[in-house]
Design a protein around this motif. Structure first.
Motif, PDB file in Angstrom:
ATOM      1  N   GLN A   1     -67.012  44.430 -51.541  1.00 61.25           N
ATOM      2  CA  GLN A   1     -67.817  43.596 -52.444  1.00 61.25           C
ATOM      3  C   GLN A   1     -68.438  44.421 -53.560  1.00 61.25           C
ATOM      4  O   GLN A   1     -68.404  44.039 -54.722  1.00 61.25           O
ATOM      5  CB  GLN A   1     -68.929  42.892 -51.658  1.00 61.25           C
ATOM      6  CG  GLN A   1     -68.433  41.724 -50.839  1.00 61.25           C
ATOM      7  CD  GLN A   1     -69.435  41.325 -49.765  1.00 61.25           C
ATOM      8  OE1 GLN A   1     -70.432  42.006 -49.544  1.00 61.25           O
ATOM      9  NE2 GLN A   1     -69.159  40.216 -49.096  1.00 61.25           N
ATOM     10  N   VAL A   2     -69.020  45.580 -53.180  1.00 63.17           N
ATOM     11  CA  VAL A   2     -69.769  46.330 -54.181  1.00 63.17           C
ATOM     12  C   VAL A   2     -68.874  47.033 -55.206  1.00 63.17           C
ATOM     13  O   VAL A   2     -69.373  47.534 -56.208  1.00 63.17           O
ATOM     14  CB  VAL A   2     -70.740  47.358 -53.553  1.00 63.17           C
ATOM     15  CG1 VAL A   2     -71.760  46.652 -52.697  1.00 63.17           C
ATOM     16  CG2 VAL A   2     -69.997  48.404 -52.781  1.00 63.17           C
TER      17      VAL A   2
ATOM     18  N   ARG B   1     -71.480  36.952 -57.321  1.00 58.66           N
ATOM     19  CA  ARG B   1     -72.157  36.294 -56.223  1.00 58.66           C
ATOM     20  C   ARG B   1     -72.958  37.306 -55.412  1.00 58.66           C
ATOM     21  O   ARG B   1     -74.062  37.047 -54.982  1.00 58.66           O
ATOM     22  CB  ARG B   1     -71.121  35.612 -55.329  1.00 58.66           C
ATOM     23  CG  ARG B   1     -71.678  34.314 -54.791  1.00 58.66           C
ATOM     24  CD  ARG B   1     -70.662  33.414 -54.206  1.00 58.66           C
ATOM     25  NE  ARG B   1     -69.785  34.061 -53.269  1.00 58.66           N
ATOM     26  CZ  ARG B   1     -68.668  33.502 -52.819  1.00 58.66           C
ATOM     27  NH1 ARG B   1     -68.314  32.324 -53.251  1.00 58.66           N
ATOM     28  NH2 ARG B   1     -67.893  34.117 -51.953  1.00 58.66           N
ATOM     29  N   HIS B   2     -72.331  38.481 -55.288  1.00 62.63           N
ATOM     30  CA  HIS B   2     -73.010  39.532 -54.530  1.00 62.63           C
ATOM     31  C   HIS B   2     -74.301  39.949 -55.230  1.00 62.63           C
ATOM     32  O   HIS B   2     -75.337  40.135 -54.591  1.00 62.63           O
ATOM     33  CB  HIS B   2     -72.089  40.731 -54.376  1.00 62.63           C
ATOM     34  CG  HIS B   2     -72.770  41.913 -53.799  1.00 62.63           C
ATOM     35  ND1 HIS B   2     -72.981  42.058 -52.446  1.00 62.63           N
ATOM     36  CD2 HIS B   2     -73.351  42.983 -54.385  1.00 62.63           C
ATOM     37  CE1 HIS B   2     -73.630  43.179 -52.235  1.00 62.63           C
ATOM     38  NE2 HIS B   2     -73.875  43.759 -53.395  1.00 62.63           N
TER      39      HIS B   2
ATOM     40  N   TYR C   1     -73.453  47.800 -61.519  1.00 62.15           N
ATOM     41  CA  TYR C   1     -73.460  46.969 -60.331  1.00 62.15           C
ATOM     42  C   TYR C   1     -74.680  47.269 -59.458  1.00 62.15           C
ATOM     43  O   TYR C   1     -75.302  46.374 -58.907  1.00 62.15           O
ATOM     44  CB  TYR C   1     -72.183  47.228 -59.539  1.00 62.15           C
ATOM     45  CG  TYR C   1     -71.922  46.192 -58.497  1.00 62.15           C
ATOM     46  CD1 TYR C   1     -71.189  45.064 -58.818  1.00 62.15           C
ATOM     47  CD2 TYR C   1     -72.433  46.329 -57.225  1.00 62.15           C
ATOM     48  CE1 TYR C   1     -70.959  44.100 -57.871  1.00 62.15           C
ATOM     49  CE2 TYR C   1     -72.204  45.367 -56.271  1.00 62.15           C
ATOM     50  CZ  TYR C   1     -71.470  44.257 -56.605  1.00 62.15           C
ATOM     51  OH  TYR C   1     -71.256  43.294 -55.665  1.00 62.15           O
TER      52      TYR C   1
ATOM     53  N   ARG D   1     -76.922  37.415 -54.644  1.00 64.75           N
ATOM     54  CA  ARG D   1     -77.412  37.456 -53.278  1.00 64.75           C
ATOM     55  C   ARG D   1     -78.376  38.631 -53.082  1.00 64.75           C
ATOM     56  O   ARG D   1     -79.427  38.509 -52.473  1.00 64.75           O
ATOM     57  CB  ARG D   1     -76.217  37.576 -52.328  1.00 64.75           C
ATOM     58  CG  ARG D   1     -76.536  37.092 -50.921  1.00 64.75           C
ATOM     59  CD  ARG D   1     -75.293  36.944 -50.078  1.00 64.75           C
ATOM     60  NE  ARG D   1     -74.368  38.030 -50.314  1.00 64.75           N
ATOM     61  CZ  ARG D   1     -73.031  37.869 -50.377  1.00 64.75           C
ATOM     62  NH1 ARG D   1     -72.520  36.687 -50.220  1.00 64.75           N
ATOM     63  NH2 ARG D   1     -72.244  38.901 -50.585  1.00 64.75           N
ATOM     64  N   GLU D   2     -77.992  39.771 -53.660  1.00 61.40           N
ATOM     65  CA  GLU D   2     -78.848  40.955 -53.563  1.00 61.40           C
ATOM     66  C   GLU D   2     -80.189  40.705 -54.249  1.00 61.40           C
ATOM     67  O   GLU D   2     -81.240  41.092 -53.748  1.00 61.40           O
ATOM     68  CB  GLU D   2     -78.157  42.151 -54.231  1.00 61.40           C
ATOM     69  CG  GLU D   2     -77.081  42.776 -53.381  1.00 61.40           C
ATOM     70  CD  GLU D   2     -77.654  43.451 -52.148  1.00 61.40           C
ATOM     71  OE1 GLU D   2     -78.570  44.278 -52.295  1.00 61.40           O
ATOM     72  OE2 GLU D   2     -77.205  43.127 -51.032  1.00 61.40           O
TER      73      GLU D   2
END
Lengths: 229, 306
Positions: free
Chosen positions: A106-107, B2-3, B226, B6-7
């Motif tokens: 994901q990251v 999305r990540h 990111y 969420r984070e």
């Protein structure tokens, strides 16, 4: 795959270098044991490969890249070619095995579809089928290390660095972990570099051994054993 | 994406108290900042209105004005009215000045009528007689701020008893108002600095509680964008709350203090209205977003470096 040319590394405020004029070459697909007592420079060696720190002198090449002059913004992309496993596993508590493995994908921005396809493959490969929904707290050390290995290789790195991966495990479990690392090394010709104090493991595997003492390479032996005889 | 969302969400949940504190600090500091914008607008409005109406009055000599050759004598010959020749010279010189927009002449009689009109319902109406009035030139300037040259020149002309302009009255007033504006700006800057420091601190804390995740992210090669994004988003959410609250505060101020009260009870002054509120809110939004993003990026370079 990895080349050190006359590499020294000195930590700020210390006179004695952690690595002292080390030159070594490691080819693609090799399995290398890095042995030596604590403070001999094993961890520094690995940190240099990951470009977590820069060599004070000398040149480091990893996967065709010269690391000293690498721009800061290129480092993340570069690190995707390297997987790392630690003695203390470093899993995320509260996240299931599945989520811990998926996190690494994901990251780096992998699409959900690919994640859904790859994670079960990895879980099967490390032999944790049926345990994917367990959190690290609910698993044994060996199982946790398997999750950590799956996370390290899920992005298909060219190099796998293992920093005493069996250090916290009993001998039987350690053998299982070694089989897994061996399998990863053979199947996908991933270069594996493993720092260890575990004489049994080294003696059984009979792979290349590089021994560090005081930041210098004192032995580099193909099909070596832990003791120098 | 999305990540990242969420984070952000989990970060907000984890740092609820800090997020709330940042929001409140931002609310107060941005409100004060907005208030300083409003006060600036208000002073500008008043300045515009008053300075537009300002004219310079050049009073001419009368037979009595310079009676004893005292302090008020100006350029008058004792016991003598301004002569016609002097009058023409004065008018000519005023018209020739590039700063002057127009000049008109007010006779004693006109001045007396104006005086009677202004004080029609007052006992003062009989205090002055027609003979005590003075002939004068009324001068309108092109730019009301550039009055000094005209006043200085008029004072030197023969036959001029006195030159009056409202700047003498207004300038001290505006210097007080200016001091107030700078005081408000200083306070706002101080509070904004406090808010920025607090945000930097929050990021540090938040990075600390997430150090495991961050370590793994770095290890597997997550890009710095990111890694930083959830932190920026977190600050932005807090900033948005702060901006919203201070925008409401500014609107309430304009509505209840200015529109409902000041404009109704003090009609003599020019007051700001909704447009000034929109300007202030725009500035608050710009400052609020900058306040969220800049310290976050700065501290993320420090605490989130790959």
């Amino acid at each position: 795959m990895i080349t050190f040319e006359d590499v020294s590394a000195v930590y700020p405020g210390q006179l004695k270098p952690a690595l002292n004029r080390v030159s070594v070459q490691i080819e693609k697909g090799e399995f290398v044991f890095l042995i030596g007592s604590s403070g001999s420079g094993k961890s520094t060696f690995m940190r240099l490969i990951r470009r977590e720190q820069r060599a004070t002198a000398g040149v480091v090449y990893v996967a065709g890249k010269e690391l000293n002059s690498m721009r800061q913004w290129r480092i993340p992309e570069f690190r995707r070619q390297i997987g790392t496993v630690f003695q203390d596993f470093r899993l995320l508590p509260g996240k299931s095995a599945w989520e811990n493995i998926a996190f690494a994908m994901q990251v780096v921005g992998r699409p959900t579809k690919e994640i859904r396809a790859t994670v079960p493959e990895m879980i099967e490969m490390v032999g944790l089928t049926g345990l994917e929904n367990r959190a690290p707290e609910e698993m044994s050390g060996g199982e946790q290390q398997r999750v950590a290995i799956a996370r390290a290789v899920v992005n298909r790195p060219k190099i796998l660095l293992a920093d005493e991966p069996t250090g916290n495990l009993d001998p039987t479990t350690a053998v299982g972990i070694m089989r897994l690392l061996d399998q990863i090394n053979r199947r996908s010709s991933t270069t594996v570099i493993m720092a260890t104090h575990d004489a049994n493991v080294v003696d059984q595997m009979r792979r290349r051994v590089i021994e560090l003492v005081g930041g210098q390479i004192v032995r580099d032996q193909a099909r070596g054993v832990y003791g120098s005889d | 994406m999305r990540h990242i969302l969420r984070e952000t969400w989990s970060g907000l949940k984890r740092n609820r108290a800090m997020t709330f504190a940042v929001m409140v600090t931002m609310w107060v500091s941005l409100s004060l900042f907005g208030a300083s914008v409003l006060v600036t607008e208000q002073v500008d409005t008043m300045k515009g209105r008053w300075y537009d109406q300002i004219e310079i009055s050049v009073f001419l000599c009368t037979e009595v004005s310079a009676g004893a050759g005292g302090a008020a004598a100006g350029n008058c010959e004792p016991g003598q009215e301004t002569t016609d020749a002097q009058r023409e010279l004065i008018e000519e010189r005023l018209n020739a000045n590039p700063e002057v927009a127009n000049v008109y002449y007010e006779t004693k009689a006109e001045a007396y009528e104006e005086y009677q009109r202004m004080y029609a319902n007052s006992p003062l109406v009989d205090v002055l007689s027609k003979d005590q009035m003075q002939d004068s030139f009324r001068v309108k300037l092109k730019d009301p701020e550039n009055y000094r040259g005209v006043v200085a020149e008029a004072k030197t002309l023969p036959g001029v008893q006195n030159v009056q302009d409202l700047h003498q009255v207004l300038d001290p007033l505006f210097s007080v108002l200016n001091a107030l504006i700078w005081g408000a700006r200083f306070l706002a800057a101080l509070l904004i600095l406090a808010a920025a420091t607090q945000i930097g601190n929050t990021i540090k804390l938040s990075a600390f509680t997430r150090r495991r995740e961050l370590g793994i992210m770095r290890l597997v090669g997550a890009s710095s964008t990111y890694i930083t994004m959830p932190f920026v988003m977190e600050s932005l959410v807090a900033a948005l709350g702060g901006i919203l609250l201070s925008a409401l505060t500014v609107m309430a101020c304009v509505k209840f203090v200015i529109i409902d009260r000041a404009q109704v009870s003090i009609k003599a002054l020019a007051w700001i209205g909704w447009p000034a509120a929109w300007v202030a809110i725009l500035w608050i939004a710009v400052a609020g977003v900058a306040l969220a993003v800049v310290p976050t990026l700065l501290s993320s370079r420090k605490y989130l470096a790959v």
